[in-house]
Design an enzyme around this catalytic site. Structure first.
Site, PDB file in Angstrom:
ATOM      1  N   HIS A  15       6.688   5.380   1.173  1.00 47.61           N
ATOM      2  CA  HIS A  15       6.198   4.315   2.049  1.00 47.61           C
ATOM      3  C   HIS A  15       5.328   3.370   1.226  1.00 47.61           C
ATOM      4  O   HIS A  15       5.336   3.424  -0.007  1.00 47.61           O
ATOM      5  CB  HIS A  15       5.457   4.903   3.257  1.00 47.61           C
ATOM      6  N   ALA A  16       4.585   2.499   1.859  1.00 44.79           N
ATOM      7  CA  ALA A  16       3.869   1.414   1.169  1.00 44.79           C
ATOM      8  C   ALA A  16       2.919   1.891   0.074  1.00 44.79           C
ATOM      9  O   ALA A  16       2.924   1.342  -1.026  1.00 44.79           O
ATOM     10  CB  ALA A  16       3.110   0.567   2.190  1.00 44.79           C
TER      11      ALA A  16
END
Length: 87
Positions: A15-16
């Site tokens: 994810h980010a």
């Protein structure tokens, strides 16, 4: 060129936050970095590219590093995955 396989061990996948850590590490090099998941191939310097892989915990990725400092870069990326993106 160095190629190696890594397993995504981060809970929640790439994810980010882990994608940003990978991009930050990739930005400090002269080498070209690509990540492959199945048929998808993305630039290791692109946070959006990494996130579009949809890599979840347990997925295996093929990492390719090509350039003058490829050995150092490959070791650094492997370490990042082995430590589950913990600094």
């Amino acid at each position: 060129m160095i190629q190696f396989e890594v397993t995504v061990t981060v809970e929640g996948g790439l994810h980010a936050r882990p994608a940003a850590l990978l991009v930050n590490r990739s930005a400090q090099t002269q080498s070209k970095i690509t990540l492959n998941k199945g048929e998808k191939q993305v630039d290791g310097r692109s946070i959006l590219g990494i996130m579009t892989l949809g890599a979840t915990q347990g997925d295996k990725l093929l990492v390719s590093v090509d350039g003058a400092d490829e050995e150092t870069v490959a070791a650094s990326i492997q370490q990042l995955f082995e430590q589950s993106f913990q600094s």
